[in-house]
Design an enzyme around this catalytic site. Structure first.
Site, short mmCIF file in Angstrom:
data_model
loop_
_atom_site.label_atom_id
_atom_site.label_comp_id
_atom_site.label_asym_id
_atom_site.label_seq_id
_atom_site.Cartn_x
_atom_site.Cartn_y
_atom_site.Cartn_z
N ASN A 177 32.61 -82.66 -18.72
CA ASN A 177 32.52 -82.80 -20.17
C ASN A 177 32.13 -81.47 -20.82
OD1 ASN A 177 30.42 -83.57 -22.58
ND2 ASN A 177 32.18 -84.92 -22.56
N SER A 237 29.75 -80.27 -22.35
CA SER A 237 28.39 -79.72 -22.25
C SER A 237 27.97 -79.40 -20.82
CB SER A 237 27.39 -80.71 -22.86
OG SER A 237 27.38 -81.92 -22.11
N LYS A 238 28.91 -79.54 -19.85
CA LYS A 238 28.54 -79.39 -18.45
C LYS A 238 28.82 -77.99 -17.91
CE LYS A 238 27.29 -83.70 -18.31
NZ LYS A 238 27.74 -84.21 -19.61
N HIS A 239 28.37 -77.73 -16.69
CA HIS A 239 28.47 -76.39 -16.09
C HIS A 239 29.92 -75.95 -15.93
CE1 HIS A 239 24.57 -78.04 -14.87
NE2 HIS A 239 24.14 -76.80 -14.98
#
Length: 202
Positions: free
Chosen positions: A146, A148-150
């Site tokens: 998603n 907002s992920k790494h």
């Protein structure tokens, strides 16, 4: 998609990586693969994204909340054991904000009571617990891509496992139940990752 799955398998040193269109889809499919359904209970953290618990409701089971450790904000093994009943089938530890949960304590409890462990590592791809990648310690692990992920592909998810049965069922769930195993009936959905999403992931 197959290329991304191959790279994930190699990176984590696991037998199977199954790409899905979200980590929520991966969580739902993992519960289906573990045979969890109506009347069952799954112990989860109350301090996490909603899908860690809503995926349990999606299979007709009941999420049971165990409290968190006040230093790492992950589920506390000491709070898990008192909540186990004859209906408990699984634990979903969440590796929150990149920090691993106490997997030694969780795996000890799971082994003692014969419970599945589905690692929600949506926020922790690449995190290591005592020399092992999170997601490789329990029966299966899930990751999120998603925004907002790494690793960010806009949206997307991945399930990893060394279990033949879990991998086969998750593949079926992501693709309308269409699989090559005779006499195996699985209700499937359109949980497929797109080729464009996978290309961004690569």
């Amino acid at each position: 998609v197959q290329a991304l799955e191959s790279q994930i398998r190699t990176y984590f040193g696991v037998r199977y990586a199954v790409a899905l269109n979200s980590a929520t889809a991966a969580l739902h499919a993992s519960l289906v693969a573990c045979g969890i359904g109506s009347g069952d209970e799954v112990i989860v953290s109350p301090y996490t994204f909603s899908s860690s618990a809503s995926c349990v409701l999606m299979v007709g089971a009941k999420p049971v909340f165990a409290d968190i450790q006040d230093d790492i904000f992950c589920i506390d093994p000491k709070c898990i054991e008192p909540l186990i009943t004859t209906r408990t089938r699984a634990i979903i530890p969440v590796h929150l904000c990149g920090h691993p949960a106490d997997m030694d304590g969780i795996m000890r409890i799971a082994k003692e009571y014969g419970l599945f462990v589905i690692e929600d590592a949506a926020q922790a791809i690449g995190a290591i617990y005592k020399g092992k990648y999170v997601g490789t310690i329990g029966d299966c692990g899930i990751f999120s891509f998603n925004k907002s992920k790494h690793i960010n592909t806009g949206e997307g998810g991945m399930l990893i496992t060394n279990d033949d049965h879990i991998a086969e069922i998750v593949r079926a769930v992501r693709n309308h139940g269409e699989i090559s195993v005779p006499d195996l009936k699985v209700l499937g959905y359109n949980y497929r990752m797109t080729e464009i999403t996978a290309a961004i992931g690569l």
